[in-house]
Design a protein around this motif. Sequence first.
Motif, PDB file in Angstrom:
ATOM      1  N   PHE A 287       0.859  -1.281  -0.101  1.00 20.98           N
ATOM      2  CA  PHE A 287       0.002   0.091  -0.001  1.00 20.98           C
ATOM      3  C   PHE A 287       0.846   1.363   0.071  1.00 20.98           C
ATOM      4  CE2 PHE A 287      -3.247  -3.259   1.364  1.00 20.98           C
ATOM      5  CZ  PHE A 287      -4.114  -2.863   0.651  1.00 20.98           C
ATOM      6  N   ARG A 288       2.116   1.312   0.641  1.00 21.73           N
ATOM      7  CA  ARG A 288       2.781   2.350   0.617  1.00 21.73           C
ATOM      8  C   ARG A 288       3.030   2.985  -0.508  1.00 21.73           C
ATOM      9  NH1 ARG A 288       2.066   5.723   5.033  1.00 21.73           N
ATOM     10  NH2 ARG A 288       2.371   4.457   7.118  1.00 21.73           N
ATOM     11  N   SER A 289       3.433   1.950  -1.280  1.00 26.43           N
ATOM     12  CA  SER A 289       4.091   2.366  -2.679  1.00 26.43           C
ATOM     13  C   SER A 289       3.070   2.838  -3.679  1.00 26.43           C
ATOM     14  CB  SER A 289       4.567   1.053  -3.346  1.00 26.43           C
ATOM     15  OG  SER A 289       3.745  -0.111  -3.499  1.00 26.43           O
ATOM     16  N   GLN A 290       1.564   2.949  -3.419  1.00 23.29           N
ATOM     17  CA  GLN A 290       0.497   3.432  -4.017  1.00 23.29           C
ATOM     18  C   GLN A 290       0.153   4.453  -3.688  1.00 23.29           C
ATOM     19  OE1 GLN A 290      -2.143   0.297  -4.577  1.00 23.29           O
ATOM     20  NE2 GLN A 290      -0.794  -1.614  -5.055  1.00 23.29           N
ATOM     21  N   PRO A 291      -0.346   5.403  -4.660  1.00 28.68           N
ATOM     22  CA  PRO A 291      -1.011   6.559  -4.281  1.00 28.68           C
ATOM     23  C   PRO A 291      -2.472   6.485  -3.760  1.00 28.68           C
ATOM     24  CG  PRO A 291      -1.089   6.276  -6.524  1.00 28.68           C
ATOM     25  CD  PRO A 291      -0.315   5.326  -6.001  1.00 28.68           C
ATOM     26  N   ILE A 292      -2.697   7.248  -2.769  1.00 29.11           N
ATOM     27  CA  ILE A 292      -4.061   6.927  -2.116  1.00 29.11           C
ATOM     28  C   ILE A 292      -5.169   7.469  -2.919  1.00 29.11           C
ATOM     29  CG2 ILE A 292      -5.192   7.722  -0.080  1.00 29.11           C
ATOM     30  CD1 ILE A 292      -2.971   7.740   1.533  1.00 29.11           C
ATOM     31  N   THR A 293      -6.155   6.595  -2.936  1.00 25.65           N
ATOM     32  CA  THR A 293      -7.288   7.239  -3.773  1.00 25.65           C
ATOM     33  C   THR A 293      -8.513   7.354  -3.142  1.00 25.65           C
ATOM     34  OG1 THR A 293      -8.759   6.624  -5.700  1.00 25.65           O
ATOM     35  CG2 THR A 293      -7.775   4.749  -4.431  1.00 25.65           C
ATOM     36  N   THR A 294      -9.310   8.222  -3.317  1.00 26.37           N
ATOM     37  CA  THR A 294     -10.742   8.297  -2.686  1.00 26.37           C
ATOM     38  C   THR A 294     -11.837   7.556  -3.430  1.00 26.37           C
ATOM     39  OG1 THR A 294     -11.123  10.469  -3.873  1.00 26.37           O
ATOM     40  CG2 THR A 294     -10.297  10.607  -1.722  1.00 26.37           C
ATOM     41  N   ASP A 295     -11.480   6.839  -4.507  1.00 33.06           N
ATOM     42  CA  ASP A 295     -12.418   6.012  -5.196  1.00 33.06           C
ATOM     43  C   ASP A 295     -12.581   4.762  -4.234  1.00 33.06           C
ATOM     44  OD1 ASP A 295     -13.952   4.327  -6.840  1.00 33.06           O
ATOM     45  OD2 ASP A 295     -12.190   4.554  -8.353  1.00 33.06           O
ATOM     46  N   MET A 296     -13.733   4.762  -3.729  1.00 31.84           N
ATOM     47  CA  MET A 296     -14.355   3.733  -2.806  1.00 31.84           C
ATOM     48  C   MET A 296     -13.999   2.427  -3.518  1.00 31.84           C
ATOM     49  SD  MET A 296     -14.406   5.217   0.000  1.00 31.84           S
ATOM     50  CE  MET A 296     -14.888   3.916   1.141  1.00 31.84           C
ATOM     51  N   ALA A 297     -14.442   2.246  -4.810  1.00 28.73           N
ATOM     52  CA  ALA A 297     -14.266   0.933  -5.569  1.00 28.73           C
ATOM     53  C   ALA A 297     -13.218   0.561  -5.675  1.00 28.73           C
ATOM     54  CB  ALA A 297     -15.189   1.075  -6.736  1.00 28.73           C
ATOM     55  N   THR A 298     -12.270   1.339  -5.957  1.00 25.25           N
ATOM     56  CA  THR A 298     -10.809   0.941  -6.067  1.00 25.25           C
ATOM     57  C   THR A 298     -10.118   0.511  -4.792  1.00 25.25           C
ATOM     58  OG1 THR A 298     -10.299   2.423  -7.753  1.00 25.25           O
ATOM     59  CG2 THR A 298      -8.358   1.626  -6.737  1.00 25.25           C
ATOM     60  N   LEU A 299     -10.411   1.371  -3.650  1.00 26.14           N
ATOM     61  CA  LEU A 299     -10.117   0.968  -2.195  1.00 26.14           C
ATOM     62  C   LEU A 299     -10.662  -0.310  -1.998  1.00 26.14           C
ATOM     63  CD1 LEU A 299      -8.644   1.699   0.446  1.00 26.14           C
ATOM     64  CD2 LEU A 299     -10.864   2.438   1.186  1.00 26.14           C
ATOM     65  N   THR A 300     -12.102  -0.727  -2.122  1.00 24.64           N
ATOM     66  CA  THR A 300     -12.460  -1.853  -1.692  1.00 24.64           C
ATOM     67  C   THR A 300     -11.870  -3.212  -2.347  1.00 24.64           C
ATOM     68  OG1 THR A 300     -14.536  -0.967  -1.541  1.00 24.64           O
ATOM     69  CG2 THR A 300     -14.643  -3.131  -1.842  1.00 24.64           C
ATOM     70  N   LYS A 301     -11.662  -2.852  -3.718  1.00 26.74           N
ATOM     71  CA  LYS A 301     -10.858  -3.936  -4.514  1.00 26.74           C
ATOM     72  C   LYS A 301      -9.483  -4.154  -4.018  1.00 26.74           C
ATOM     73  CE  LYS A 301      -9.446  -4.739  -9.481  1.00 26.74           C
ATOM     74  NZ  LYS A 301      -9.203  -4.452 -10.857  1.00 26.74           N
ATOM     75  N   GLU A 302      -8.737  -3.150  -3.684  1.00 19.77           N
ATOM     76  CA  GLU A 302      -7.411  -3.226  -3.145  1.00 19.77           C
ATOM     77  C   GLU A 302      -7.519  -4.006  -1.785  1.00 19.77           C
ATOM     78  OE1 GLU A 302      -5.404   0.406  -3.136  1.00 19.77           O
ATOM     79  OE2 GLU A 302      -5.416   0.524  -5.370  1.00 19.77           O
ATOM     80  N   VAL A 303      -8.271  -3.580  -1.056  1.00 22.09           N
ATOM     81  CA  VAL A 303      -8.623  -4.202   0.480  1.00 22.09           C
ATOM     82  C   VAL A 303      -8.580  -5.892   0.157  1.00 22.09           C
ATOM     83  CG1 VAL A 303      -9.551  -4.252   2.674  1.00 22.09           C
ATOM     84  CG2 VAL A 303      -8.984  -2.181   1.513  1.00 22.09           C
ATOM     85  N   LYS A 304      -9.873  -6.030  -0.635  1.00 20.96           N
ATOM     86  CA  LYS A 304      -9.989  -7.348  -1.055  1.00 20.96           C
ATOM     87  C   LYS A 304      -8.788  -8.237  -1.402  1.00 20.96           C
ATOM     88  CE  LYS A 304     -15.113  -7.123  -1.877  1.00 20.96           C
ATOM     89  NZ  LYS A 304     -16.135  -7.209  -2.729  1.00 20.96           N
ATOM     90  N   LYS A 305      -8.288  -7.536  -2.282  1.00 19.37           N
ATOM     91  CA  LYS A 305      -6.846  -8.282  -2.791  1.00 19.37           C
ATOM     92  C   LYS A 305      -6.010  -8.614  -1.731  1.00 19.37           C
ATOM     93  CE  LYS A 305      -3.444  -7.924  -6.256  1.00 19.37           C
ATOM     94  NZ  LYS A 305      -2.138  -8.134  -5.420  1.00 19.37           N
ATOM     95  N   PHE A 306      -5.840  -7.572  -0.938  1.00 22.93           N
ATOM     96  CA  PHE A 306      -4.719  -7.780   0.187  1.00 22.93           C
ATOM     97  C   PHE A 306      -5.329  -8.983   1.027  1.00 22.93           C
ATOM     98  CE2 PHE A 306      -4.018  -6.647   4.665  1.00 22.93           C
ATOM     99  CZ  PHE A 306      -2.770  -6.632   4.516  1.00 22.93           C
ATOM    100  N   ALA A 307      -6.680  -8.842   1.434  1.00 26.17           N
ATOM    101  CA  ALA A 307      -7.136  -9.991   2.268  1.00 26.17           C
ATOM    102  C   ALA A 307      -7.251 -11.259   1.611  1.00 26.17           C
ATOM    103  CB  ALA A 307      -8.631  -9.782   2.551  1.00 26.17           C
ATOM    104  N   THR A 308      -7.331 -11.533   0.478  1.00 22.41           N
ATOM    105  CA  THR A 308      -7.093 -12.672  -0.289  1.00 22.41           C
ATOM    106  C   THR A 308      -5.597 -13.130  -0.361  1.00 22.41           C
ATOM    107  OG1 THR A 308      -8.922 -12.343  -1.877  1.00 22.41           O
ATOM    108  CG2 THR A 308      -7.191 -13.916  -2.687  1.00 22.41           C
ATOM    109  N   ASP A 309      -4.601 -12.305  -0.535  1.00 22.14           N
ATOM    110  CA  ASP A 309      -3.224 -12.598  -0.452  1.00 22.14           C
ATOM    111  C   ASP A 309      -2.969 -13.018   0.792  1.00 22.14           C
ATOM    112  OD1 ASP A 309      -3.154 -11.785  -3.126  1.00 22.14           O
ATOM    113  OD2 ASP A 309      -2.296  -9.748  -2.924  1.00 22.14           O
TER     114      ASP A 309
END
Length: 347
Positions: free
Chosen positions: A84-106
């Motif tokens: 996460f630190r290497s990526q820009p923070i986005t206020t797009d909730m869909a993008t955030l949800t996708k990234e958090v789900k991917k993080f949880a799956t990983d």
Amino acid sequence: MAVNFKKTYKFAVKSALYIAFFSFGFLLVTLYFFGELNYYLVFGFSSAIFIFSFFVLQYRVERFIYRRVKKIYDDVSLLDSTTFRSQPITTDMATLTKEVKKFATDKKLEIETLKVREEYRREFLGNISHELKTPLFTVQGYISTLIDGAANDKVLRKKYLERAEKGVERLIYIVKDLDLITKLETGDLNLEYTIFDIVEVIKNVFELLEMGAANKRITLTFDSKYSNPIFVKADKDKIQQVVTNLIMNSIRYGRNGGTTEVSIESFVNKKVIIRITDNGEGVQKQHIPRLFERFYRIDKSGARSEGGSGLGLAIVKHIIEAHREKIYVESQFGMGSEFSFTLEKQK
């Protein structure tokens, strides 16, 4: 830290329109009843309200969401800073949800992998403990007996020392195999490629193991007569060890009066495939994926009585893979097994 605002401002536009429409209607009614109706004034005022509301709402909503999203990123980055630190923070909730789900799956996959590795480590430690404990206790028992007085009996002393020596030889055998497989796994063992006749190597192994095969009345044979040499490019000593381990394995688990047959066939892409087939016990289907694990044994009690370090097939796999070749196994329980591997063919 960079902020990547969402480029579609639907929420702010819709909210500003609602406010502008309300202002338009309210001002229209007010001027109609209490003043002079001026449509230019009404449209101008409503437009100004719309623009003002849009920017205020957009700014406030973005800032409101950003602060909370940033906290989520900060909290998650404590667990995995590289993701996460290497990526820009986005206020797009869909993008955030996708990234958090991917993080949880990983993380779930990582946890499952760690559990499997922990189980493998625990089983490996138990196996190596058993493999080393048996000859150690044997040597200790004979030496203790000699110390307690049996050394005075020359016949008994010689017999116990010979048995203790066999226990030490088994320990050395296990340690050597462990050292070899460690070097193979870490890549510290260099292969010396030469061109040699694989038929000659197999014949040498037959001669080396014919006595052990004769004890179980097992016939070592080729599938046909190979009158001409078949040249391959590999590390001759390591390939001889592969053939030795596989044929020893077929003898160890072969049935009395059985057969171990070796065939050499042309394969794809200038390769040959060496097949070692027996009509022994065979392997049940659920055991086949684990046959090449260190110390893995199908019969936990009977297999040890047959000797061996429990590392033979693991060493075979690592040697073949170090040559960038493939090894295969097919087996039918009660019918026998076939181990095969490929090598680079030379003219």
